[in-house]
Structures are given as structure tokens and as C-alpha cells.
Motif scaffolding. Sequence first.
Motif, PDB file in Angstrom:
ATOM      1  N   ASP A  94      38.450  35.326  25.348  1.00  0.00           N
ATOM      2  CA  ASP A  94      37.232  36.132  25.212  1.00  0.00           C
ATOM      3  C   ASP A  94      36.057  35.444  25.903  1.00  0.00           C
ATOM      4  OD1 ASP A  94      38.583  38.009  23.747  1.00  0.00           O
ATOM      5  OD2 ASP A  94      37.895  37.290  21.788  1.00  0.00           O
ATOM      6  N   GLY A  95      35.334  36.204  26.712  1.00  0.00           N
ATOM      7  CA  GLY A  95      34.179  35.663  27.410  1.00  0.00           C
ATOM      8  C   GLY A  95      34.492  35.059  28.765  1.00  0.00           C
ATOM      9  N   PHE A  96      35.766  34.975  29.119  1.00  0.00           N
ATOM     10  CA  PHE A  96      36.156  34.437  30.421  1.00  0.00           C
ATOM     11  C   PHE A  96      36.214  35.564  31.454  1.00  0.00           C
ATOM     12  CE2 PHE A  96      38.264  30.030  30.050  1.00  0.00           C
ATOM     13  CZ  PHE A  96      37.317  29.627  29.131  1.00  0.00           C
ATOM     14  N   ASP A  97      36.093  35.167  32.716  1.00  0.00           N
ATOM     15  CA  ASP A  97      36.095  36.159  33.798  1.00  0.00           C
ATOM     16  C   ASP A  97      37.499  36.622  34.162  1.00  0.00           C
ATOM     17  OD1 ASP A  97      33.141  36.119  34.676  1.00  0.00           O
ATOM     18  OD2 ASP A  97      33.681  33.989  34.655  1.00  0.00           O
ATOM     19  N   TYR A  98      38.450  35.702  34.164  1.00  0.00           N
ATOM     20  CA  TYR A  98      39.824  36.025  34.536  1.00  0.00           C
ATOM     21  C   TYR A  98      40.793  35.337  33.587  1.00  0.00           C
ATOM     22  CZ  TYR A  98      37.951  37.719  38.991  1.00  0.00           C
ATOM     23  OH  TYR A  98      37.243  38.397  39.963  1.00  0.00           O
ATOM     24  N   GLY A  99      41.993  35.909  33.503  1.00  0.00           N
ATOM     25  CA  GLY A  99      43.046  35.307  32.710  1.00  0.00           C
ATOM     26  C   GLY A  99      43.872  34.354  33.543  1.00  0.00           C
ATOM     27  N   ASN A 100      45.178  34.414  33.343  1.00  0.00           N
ATOM     28  CA  ASN A 100      46.061  33.450  33.996  1.00  0.00           C
ATOM     29  C   ASN A 100      47.191  34.144  34.748  1.00  0.00           C
ATOM     30  OD1 ASN A 100      46.554  30.664  34.492  1.00  0.00           O
ATOM     31  ND2 ASN A 100      48.224  30.670  33.002  1.00  0.00           N
ATOM     32  N   SER A 101      46.896  35.319  35.305  1.00  0.00           N
ATOM     33  CA  SER A 101      47.870  36.036  36.119  1.00  0.00           C
ATOM     34  C   SER A 101      47.516  35.871  37.594  1.00  0.00           C
ATOM     35  CB  SER A 101      47.874  37.528  35.772  1.00  0.00           C
ATOM     36  OG  SER A 101      48.379  37.738  34.476  1.00  0.00           O
ATOM     37  N   PRO A 102      48.464  35.451  38.436  1.00  0.00           N
ATOM     38  CA  PRO A 102      48.155  35.263  39.852  1.00  0.00           C
ATOM     39  C   PRO A 102      47.581  36.514  40.515  1.00  0.00           C
ATOM     40  CG  PRO A 102      50.296  34.319  39.330  1.00  0.00           C
ATOM     41  CD  PRO A 102      49.861  35.066  38.109  1.00  0.00           C
ATOM     42  N   GLY A 103      48.023  37.679  40.084  1.00  0.00           N
ATOM     43  CA  GLY A 103      47.561  38.917  40.703  1.00  0.00           C
ATOM     44  C   GLY A 103      46.091  39.203  40.516  1.00  0.00           C
ATOM     45  N   GLU A 104      45.443  38.504  39.596  1.00  0.00           N
ATOM     46  CA  GLU A 104      44.009  38.706  39.373  1.00  0.00           C
ATOM     47  C   GLU A 104      43.149  38.031  40.438  1.00  0.00           C
ATOM     48  OE1 GLU A 104      42.643  38.358  35.095  1.00  0.00           O
ATOM     49  OE2 GLU A 104      44.597  37.361  34.952  1.00  0.00           O
ATOM     50  N   TYR A 105      43.719  37.091  41.175  1.00  0.00           N
ATOM     51  CA  TYR A 105      42.928  36.202  42.017  1.00  0.00           C
ATOM     52  C   TYR A 105      42.953  36.655  43.472  1.00  0.00           C
ATOM     53  CZ  TYR A 105      42.533  33.375  37.895  1.00  0.00           C
ATOM     54  OH  TYR A 105      42.234  32.944  36.620  1.00  0.00           O
ATOM     55  N   SER A 106      42.024  37.549  43.796  1.00  0.00           N
ATOM     56  CA  SER A 106      41.924  38.120  45.136  1.00  0.00           C
ATOM     57  C   SER A 106      40.768  37.479  45.893  1.00  0.00           C
ATOM     58  CB  SER A 106      41.679  39.622  45.041  1.00  0.00           C
ATOM     59  OG  SER A 106      40.402  39.872  44.481  1.00  0.00           O
ATOM     60  N   PRO A 107      40.775  37.541  47.223  1.00  0.00           N
ATOM     61  CA  PRO A 107      39.625  37.038  47.985  1.00  0.00           C
ATOM     62  C   PRO A 107      38.312  37.696  47.565  1.00  0.00           C
ATOM     63  CG  PRO A 107      41.500  37.376  49.436  1.00  0.00           C
ATOM     64  CD  PRO A 107      41.887  37.952  48.105  1.00  0.00           C
ATOM     65  N   ALA A 108      38.352  38.984  47.247  1.00  0.00           N
ATOM     66  CA  ALA A 108      37.123  39.671  46.841  1.00  0.00           C
ATOM     67  C   ALA A 108      36.589  39.128  45.529  1.00  0.00           C
ATOM     68  CB  ALA A 108      37.390  41.175  46.714  1.00  0.00           C
ATOM     69  N   GLY A 109      37.482  38.694  44.646  1.00  0.00           N
ATOM     70  CA  GLY A 109      37.048  38.226  43.341  1.00  0.00           C
ATOM     71  C   GLY A 109      36.677  36.756  43.293  1.00  0.00           C
ATOM     72  N   VAL A 110      37.422  35.908  44.015  1.00  0.00           N
ATOM     73  CA  VAL A 110      37.212  34.460  43.875  1.00  0.00           C
ATOM     74  C   VAL A 110      36.820  33.775  45.180  1.00  0.00           C
ATOM     75  CG1 VAL A 110      38.842  34.395  41.953  1.00  0.00           C
ATOM     76  CG2 VAL A 110      39.646  33.833  44.268  1.00  0.00           C
ATOM     77  N   GLY A 111      36.778  34.505  46.286  1.00  0.00           N
ATOM     78  CA  GLY A 111      36.409  33.895  47.561  1.00  0.00           C
ATOM     79  C   GLY A 111      35.037  33.237  47.516  1.00  0.00           C
ATOM     80  N   GLN A 112      34.983  31.985  47.958  1.00  0.00           N
ATOM     81  CA  GLN A 112      33.738  31.202  48.007  1.00  0.00           C
ATOM     82  C   GLN A 112      33.113  30.993  46.627  1.00  0.00           C
ATOM     83  OE1 GLN A 112      32.736  29.583  50.874  1.00  0.00           O
ATOM     84  NE2 GLN A 112      34.765  30.359  51.448  1.00  0.00           N
ATOM     85  N   ARG A 113      33.937  31.035  45.599  1.00  0.00           N
ATOM     86  CA  ARG A 113      33.463  30.779  44.242  1.00  0.00           C
ATOM     87  C   ARG A 113      34.102  29.499  43.711  1.00  0.00           C
ATOM     88  NH1 ARG A 113      31.257  35.065  41.365  1.00  0.00           N
ATOM     89  NH2 ARG A 113      30.616  33.376  39.941  1.00  0.00           N
ATOM     90  N   ASP A 114      33.381  28.825  42.816  1.00  0.00           N
ATOM     91  CA  ASP A 114      33.932  27.703  42.065  1.00  0.00           C
ATOM     92  C   ASP A 114      34.499  28.236  40.759  1.00  0.00           C
ATOM     93  OD1 ASP A 114      33.140  25.523  43.858  1.00  0.00           O
ATOM     94  OD2 ASP A 114      31.092  26.046  43.266  1.00  0.00           O
ATOM     95  N   ILE A 115      35.599  27.645  40.326  1.00  0.00           N
ATOM     96  CA  ILE A 115      36.309  28.098  39.138  1.00  0.00           C
ATOM     97  C   ILE A 115      36.426  26.959  38.143  1.00  0.00           C
ATOM     98  CG2 ILE A 115      38.585  28.830  38.285  1.00  0.00           C
ATOM     99  CD1 ILE A 115      38.934  30.385  40.901  1.00  0.00           C
ATOM    100  N   VAL A 116      36.256  27.264  36.872  1.00  0.00           N
ATOM    101  CA  VAL A 116      36.574  26.341  35.788  1.00  0.00           C
ATOM    102  C   VAL A 116      37.744  26.948  35.029  1.00  0.00           C
ATOM    103  CG1 VAL A 116      35.798  25.300  33.631  1.00  0.00           C
ATOM    104  CG2 VAL A 116      34.235  25.417  35.592  1.00  0.00           C
ATOM    105  N   MET A 117      38.801  26.174  34.844  1.00  0.00           N
ATOM    106  CA  MET A 117      40.023  26.717  34.235  1.00  0.00           C
ATOM    107  C   MET A 117      40.496  25.849  33.079  1.00  0.00           C
ATOM    108  SD  MET A 117      43.706  27.586  35.997  1.00  0.00           S
ATOM    109  CE  MET A 117      43.166  29.220  36.492  1.00  0.00           C
ATOM    110  N   THR A 118      40.933  26.504  32.014  1.00  0.00           N
ATOM    111  CA  THR A 118      41.613  25.823  30.908  1.00  0.00           C
ATOM    112  C   THR A 118      42.810  26.664  30.485  1.00  0.00           C
ATOM    113  OG1 THR A 118      41.380  24.887  28.675  1.00  0.00           O
ATOM    114  CG2 THR A 118      40.073  26.859  29.163  1.00  0.00           C
ATOM    115  N   THR A 119      43.948  26.015  30.272  1.00  0.00           N
ATOM    116  CA  THR A 119      45.165  26.725  29.872  1.00  0.00           C
ATOM    117  C   THR A 119      45.850  25.970  28.745  1.00  0.00           C
ATOM    118  OG1 THR A 119      46.664  25.608  31.422  1.00  0.00           O
ATOM    119  CG2 THR A 119      45.466  27.547  32.244  1.00  0.00           C
ATOM    120  N   THR A 120      46.846  26.593  28.173  1.00  0.00           N
ATOM    121  CA  THR A 120      47.534  25.997  27.024  1.00  0.00           C
ATOM    122  C   THR A 120      48.274  24.721  27.410  1.00  0.00           C
ATOM    123  OG1 THR A 120      47.838  28.215  26.109  1.00  0.00           O
ATOM    124  CG2 THR A 120      49.167  26.448  25.157  1.00  0.00           C
TER     125      THR A 120
END
Length: 280
Positions: free
Chosen positions: A80-106
Amino acid sequence: MQIETWLSPYAVADHERSHARVCVVIDVLRATTVIATAIAAGARSVTTCSDIEQAFEMKRSASSDSLPLLCGERECRPIDGFDYGNSPGEYSPAGVGQRDIVMTTTNGTRAIDAASDCDVMMLACFANLSSVADAIIDEVSDVSVQDASSGSGAPPKASGLVRIVCAGTNGAITGEDTLLAGALIAVCHRKLSDTARFYDGPIELKNDSGAIALAAWQHCITHDKVSDSESLAQRLAMTDGGRNMIAAGYEQDLVDCGSIDVFDTVPQRDRLSPARFVSR
């Protein structure tokens, strides 16, 4: 080349862990696949952390003109409150191109923390398998050249150790990560040797876990008839991680995570704490 394999980040007691020249972290389902996908899609960086609140704090402390995207999961589900989950299909150039990401997983980001004692850390998945093997060979070759230039005539030192660390699930060994560890060892052998007989080749396995992983991958090819991305996805569905994906409604992710050699990018750590990964 010396390769040590951990089938779980907790397979070796803290006081027995030695420093490695290269560490390759594997979480096929799905953290390392997602990070490789994000960087291939043009993300500037992916910073990993183990705690959800730490991720929120990193976003709060960022400048307003460079807010990172928050990405990850807990128990397979988006946070909850995160921009994306943990599915590879969510990560497109339009969504994450030239962006910094912070990630935490189980599991995956915790494995990164557990394996931190190394000079070079890379993240591997089936999607960048051959590129990671090339990067490992480049790094170890550099060490061998340095040793030779010292004039000692000695073989490569312990600093040339390559460590493969499988994330597993909640401390348990998982089939999907073990298979990729074996595939990575096999590809390194193929690139370094002109013989099909592994134990006549240039790779020294430092523990039995590497031999177990290699045997699992060879069995996957010869017995399960895995020959391409489609058959690999079917094999991944038979692992604990794959069954968890299907139960959570993410069966499509198995196709993405089973895709072989679709990226030539290798996420490599450029900052230790918190660990940050950029394209090698």
C-alpha cells in the motif's frame, strides 16, 4: 575461476563468511528479474532496502524534483502506498525511464544485504544470464591479470572468488534460484572451456552447493526437456516460488521470469549502503 554457491543467504554462519571478489545475487521470482527489467527499461538506479518504512523515509528525504518511485512486495502482494509491485511486466520505459527506484521485497533485497561483503555485486536472472556470465569472467580475468603482473607467478588469489547467492523463500532453498545458479555455472564453463566435461574445465567449485545446482540445471535440460523460455516457464511453475506466484494470481510473471537472454544489461552495485544498482 573459483565459484562458491549459497543456496540460501543463511547457508553460512556470519562468522564463517569470507570476502568475495564478485557476488552474484539471484532471486528469479522476482526481485532480480524486476531490477534487471527496470534498468533495461531505462531506470537510472534501483536502491534496495529491507524495511518498508525505510523506503518511505528515503522518498520523504529526497528532493522534490527527484522523488524516487517506491516498488516491491510483501508475500507476493503490492505494498500500500507504493508505485509499483514486483511484476516485471509493470516496468516499462514510459513508467520508469530516467527515474530512480527504491525497492523492498520479502526475500531478494534481504539477500542483497546478507551478501554485501564483496568488491563487486551483480544481480542475475534468466533474462540476463549470458551477460552476467560475461561480466563475471571480465571481473575475474582482471584479477588474474593483476596477479600475473605482480611477477609472483602464483595462481589467482582468494580475492578472485565468485560467490553466487540464492535468495530462496523465507530462509528455505527454492528450485528456481537453484536452477539459475546451475545455469550460470554452466554458461561460465561453456564460455571458458572447449571441453563438455565440466570437471576437466577451468572452474573450481568451492562447495557442494554449486555441484548440486549444476546437476539440477543439467537434469532440467536432459530430463525435463527445458530448451527455451516457454519450457523454462513451465518448469518454474513446478517450484515452490512458482506455485506461490500462481496461487497469488501472477502466473504471467513466470513467462517473463523464464525469458532467457532478452537483456544485455547487468545491474551492478555502485553504492554499498543502502545498496544501489545501476547498469554495468
